[in-house]
Write an enzyme that holds these catalytic residues in place. Structure first.
Site, PDB file in Angstrom:
ATOM      1  N   GLY A  28     -13.145   0.287  13.914  1.00 38.01           N
ATOM      2  CA  GLY A  28     -14.221  -0.150  15.301  1.00 38.01           C
ATOM      3  C   GLY A  28     -15.485   0.615  14.839  1.00 38.01           C
ATOM      4  O   GLY A  28     -15.737   1.140  13.637  1.00 38.01           O
ATOM      5  N   GLY A  33     -21.141  -5.483   8.366  1.00 37.16           N
ATOM      6  CA  GLY A  33     -20.184  -5.454   7.185  1.00 37.16           C
ATOM      7  C   GLY A  33     -18.926  -5.917   7.947  1.00 37.16           C
ATOM      8  O   GLY A  33     -18.139  -6.836   7.317  1.00 37.16           O
ATOM      9  N   HIS A  34     -18.442  -5.613   9.053  1.00 37.34           N
ATOM     10  CA  HIS A  34     -17.306  -5.786   9.610  1.00 37.34           C
ATOM     11  C   HIS A  34     -17.337  -7.345   9.924  1.00 37.34           C
ATOM     12  O   HIS A  34     -16.448  -8.010   9.900  1.00 37.34           O
ATOM     13  CB  HIS A  34     -16.895  -5.069  11.010  1.00 37.34           C
ATOM     14  CG  HIS A  34     -16.844  -3.688  10.759  1.00 37.34           C
ATOM     15  ND1 HIS A  34     -17.642  -2.602  11.130  1.00 37.34           N
ATOM     16  CD2 HIS A  34     -15.773  -2.879  10.098  1.00 37.34           C
ATOM     17  CE1 HIS A  34     -17.156  -1.580  10.704  1.00 37.34           C
ATOM     18  NE2 HIS A  34     -15.958  -1.644  10.415  1.00 37.34           N
ATOM     19  N   GLN A 145     -15.234  -4.770   0.003  1.00 41.37           N
ATOM     20  CA  GLN A 145     -15.445  -4.118  -1.580  1.00 41.37           C
ATOM     21  C   GLN A 145     -15.872  -2.845  -1.203  1.00 41.37           C
ATOM     22  O   GLN A 145     -15.923  -1.941  -2.208  1.00 41.37           O
ATOM     23  CB  GLN A 145     -16.334  -5.285  -2.209  1.00 41.37           C
ATOM     24  CG  GLN A 145     -16.646  -4.690  -3.719  1.00 41.37           C
ATOM     25  CD  GLN A 145     -15.375  -4.347  -4.560  1.00 41.37           C
ATOM     26  OE1 GLN A 145     -14.542  -5.178  -4.388  1.00 41.37           O
ATOM     27  NE2 GLN A 145     -15.446  -3.377  -5.555  1.00 41.37           N
ATOM     28  N   LYS A 146     -16.751  -2.732  -0.148  1.00 44.38           N
ATOM     29  CA  LYS A 146     -17.059  -1.054   0.205  1.00 44.38           C
ATOM     30  C   LYS A 146     -16.079  -0.093  -0.060  1.00 44.38           C
ATOM     31  O   LYS A 146     -16.448   0.894  -0.586  1.00 44.38           O
ATOM     32  CB  LYS A 146     -17.718  -1.159   1.705  1.00 44.38           C
ATOM     33  CG  LYS A 146     -17.918   0.170   2.130  1.00 44.38           C
ATOM     34  CD  LYS A 146     -19.229   0.748   1.607  1.00 44.38           C
ATOM     35  CE  LYS A 146     -19.488   2.083   2.465  1.00 44.38           C
ATOM     36  NZ  LYS A 146     -18.744   2.716   3.186  1.00 44.38           N
ATOM     37  N   GLN A 150      -9.361   1.403  -1.599  1.00 44.47           N
ATOM     38  CA  GLN A 150      -8.431   1.036  -0.564  1.00 44.47           C
ATOM     39  C   GLN A 150      -8.086  -0.393  -1.014  1.00 44.47           C
ATOM     40  O   GLN A 150      -6.819  -0.812  -0.724  1.00 44.47           O
ATOM     41  CB  GLN A 150      -9.219   0.983   0.787  1.00 44.47           C
ATOM     42  CG  GLN A 150      -8.593   0.400   1.974  1.00 44.47           C
ATOM     43  CD  GLN A 150      -9.306   0.727   3.369  1.00 44.47           C
ATOM     44  OE1 GLN A 150      -9.189   1.515   3.823  1.00 44.47           O
ATOM     45  NE2 GLN A 150     -10.029  -0.345   3.682  1.00 44.47           N
ATOM     46  N   VAL A 173     -21.757  -5.711   2.359  1.00 44.96           N
ATOM     47  CA  VAL A 173     -22.972  -5.870   3.155  1.00 44.96           C
ATOM     48  C   VAL A 173     -23.710  -4.754   3.201  1.00 44.96           C
ATOM     49  O   VAL A 173     -23.468  -3.553   3.530  1.00 44.96           O
ATOM     50  CB  VAL A 173     -22.621  -6.620   4.336  1.00 44.96           C
ATOM     51  CG1 VAL A 173     -23.912  -6.916   5.348  1.00 44.96           C
ATOM     52  CG2 VAL A 173     -21.541  -7.608   4.385  1.00 44.96           C
ATOM     53  N   MET A 181     -23.631  -0.696   4.244  1.00 46.56           N
ATOM     54  CA  MET A 181     -23.252  -0.536   5.868  1.00 46.56           C
ATOM     55  C   MET A 181     -22.086   0.147   6.160  1.00 46.56           C
ATOM     56  O   MET A 181     -21.320   0.094   5.279  1.00 46.56           O
ATOM     57  CB  MET A 181     -23.061  -1.919   6.678  1.00 46.56           C
ATOM     58  CG  MET A 181     -24.465  -2.535   6.659  1.00 46.56           C
ATOM     59  SD  MET A 181     -24.554  -3.989   7.863  1.00 46.56           S
ATOM     60  CE  MET A 181     -26.527  -4.291   7.985  1.00 46.56           C
ATOM     61  N   SER A 183     -19.907   2.843   9.373  1.00 45.15           N
ATOM     62  CA  SER A 183     -19.951   3.370  10.541  1.00 45.15           C
ATOM     63  C   SER A 183     -20.384   4.816  10.542  1.00 45.15           C
ATOM     64  O   SER A 183     -21.098   5.133  11.467  1.00 45.15           O
ATOM     65  CB  SER A 183     -18.599   3.315  11.160  1.00 45.15           C
ATOM     66  OG  SER A 183     -18.047   2.070  11.249  1.00 45.15           O
TER      67      SER A 183
HETATM   68  P1  AMP Z   1     -13.350   0.736   8.631  1.00 50.96           P
HETATM   69  O1  AMP Z   1     -13.571   0.384  10.099  1.00 50.96           O
HETATM   70  O2  AMP Z   1     -14.504   1.739   8.208  1.00 50.96           O
HETATM   71  O3  AMP Z   1     -12.066   0.958   8.331  1.00 50.96           O
HETATM   72  O4  AMP Z   1     -13.541  -0.742   7.891  1.00 50.96           O
HETATM   73  C1  AMP Z   1     -13.035  -1.893   8.180  1.00 50.96           C
HETATM   74  C2  AMP Z   1     -13.052  -2.831   7.011  1.00 50.96           C
HETATM   75  O5  AMP Z   1     -14.464  -3.023   6.929  1.00 50.96           O
HETATM   76  C3  AMP Z   1     -12.683  -2.387   5.688  1.00 50.96           C
HETATM   77  O6  AMP Z   1     -12.071  -3.385   4.896  1.00 50.96           O
HETATM   78  C4  AMP Z   1     -14.086  -2.085   5.106  1.00 50.96           C
HETATM   79  O7  AMP Z   1     -13.925  -1.992   3.541  1.00 50.96           O
HETATM   80  C5  AMP Z   1     -14.849  -3.280   5.572  1.00 50.96           C
HETATM   81  N1  AMP Z   1     -16.402  -2.704   5.501  1.00 50.96           N
HETATM   82  C6  AMP Z   1     -16.790  -1.547   5.894  1.00 50.96           C
HETATM   83  N2  AMP Z   1     -17.990  -1.680   5.404  1.00 50.96           N
HETATM   84  C7  AMP Z   1     -18.420  -2.769   5.005  1.00 50.96           C
HETATM   85  C8  AMP Z   1     -19.703  -3.278   4.304  1.00 50.96           C
HETATM   86  N3  AMP Z   1     -20.846  -2.649   4.410  1.00 50.96           N
HETATM   87  N4  AMP Z   1     -19.389  -4.440   3.802  1.00 50.96           N
HETATM   88  C9  AMP Z   1     -18.332  -5.108   3.686  1.00 50.96           C
HETATM   89  N5  AMP Z   1     -17.317  -4.765   4.243  1.00 50.96           N
HETATM   90  C10 AMP Z   1     -17.200  -3.430   4.931  1.00 50.96           C
END
Ligand code: AMP
Length: 279
Positions: A28, A33-34, A145-146, A150, A173, A181, A183
């Protein structure tokens, strides 16, 4: 858009879906990016399921689980705009009821980099992702890929446990100036936001040295570290790594695909970023 709060409801809805299902797991507090993950999933599948779950088991006792940013209303509005079919938001008690006791441990690749600094982190990640895969039964699942390690861990788990889905990598992104980007970027003060750019600058430096023919990984690590240390608000470097992109073992010389990754504290917030140097 349907918003489902229990595992039972999600399974029930899943049974009704025909055709391909693209799945985007998130914690969330969504950003572009999400949304990029959602758009790629949308383009490749008949149905899209997005989960929002701040997974307690991947946070260490001294980490930011309680203060992790949350804004469900805003998240749901963003997902509605992207024409997502189902949002799955399970409760922690539903995912981890009393006496919960089963864990997924992806050895070796989980132990390095983030895993070395955050012991148990990837056990929490692999476990929740395995559970979500079992509940949602996606055709394809989308990860950024960020969070490079993982992705390595999840792909290894899917292969080793013969899971019936494809894991898709979506490029990182970035903000217009290059900051990845995240959270957690909301934690940065305006001053720290400026300093945070040093992560991207260090990665760009590695790319430039590599493009010029430099293959000595120690030298590139040293140059990156010196650049980061010259930035005033850097409060600590957890790692600057140049590793085999598959095994995550540190490389003395870049003679194969290398993951250049780093974790840096800018004030209190801890940021990660990476690039791949393809050999
Ligand atoms: P998170 O909410 O941080 O657990 O991220 C959820 C998904 O979004 C994961 O697969 C992250 O790698 C991806 N994600 C987070 N930030 C970016 C970003 N800047 N660019 C691409 N994917 C992202």
């Amino acid at each position: 858009m349907r918003v489902l709060h229990s595992i039972a409801e999600m399974k029930e809805e899943r049974r009704k879906l025909r055709g391909t299902v693209g799945f985007v797991p998130t914690m969330g507090y969504l950003h572009e990016g999400h949304l990029e993950l959602v758009r790629v999933a949308r383009a490749e599948n008949q149905h899209v399921v997005v989960s929002i779950f701040v997974n307690p088991t991947q946070f260490g006792p001294k980490e930011d689980y309680a203060s992790y940013p949350r804004d469900t209303e805003r998240d749901l509005a963003m997902l509605k705009k992207e024409k997502v079919g189902i949002v799955f938001m399970p409760g922690a008690e539903d995912m981890y009821p009393a006496r919960y006791s089963t864990w997924v441990d992806v050895e070796k690749v989980s132990e390095r980099l983030e895993g070395a600094v955050r012991p148990g982190h990837f056990r929490g990640v692999a476990t929740v992702v395995a559970k979500l895969f079992n509940i949602v039964e996606p055709t394809k699942a989308y990860f950024g890929q960020k969070d490079a390690q993982q992705l390595v861990v999840v792909k290894k788990m899917v292969t080793d446990l013969n899971m019936n889905l494809e894991v898709i990598t979506v490029p990182t992104v970035r903000e217009p100036d290059g900051l990845a980007m995240s959270s957690r970027n909301v934690y940065l003060s305006p001053q720290e936001r400026k300093s945070a750019l040093v992560l991207y600058k260090a990665l760009t430096l590695a790319q430039t040295l590599w493009d010029k023919g430099q293959t000595n990984a120690d030298l590139i690590r040293r140059e990156m570290t010196a650049l980061i240390e010259s930035e005033p608000r850097v409060a600590g470097i957890d790692y600057v790594s140049i590793a085999d992109a598959e095994t995550l073992e540190e490389l003395p010389r870049i003679d194969r695909s290398a993951l250049v990754s780093l974790a840096v504290k800018i004030g209190k917030p801890r940021l990660i970023d990476n690039i791949i140097l393809a050999s």
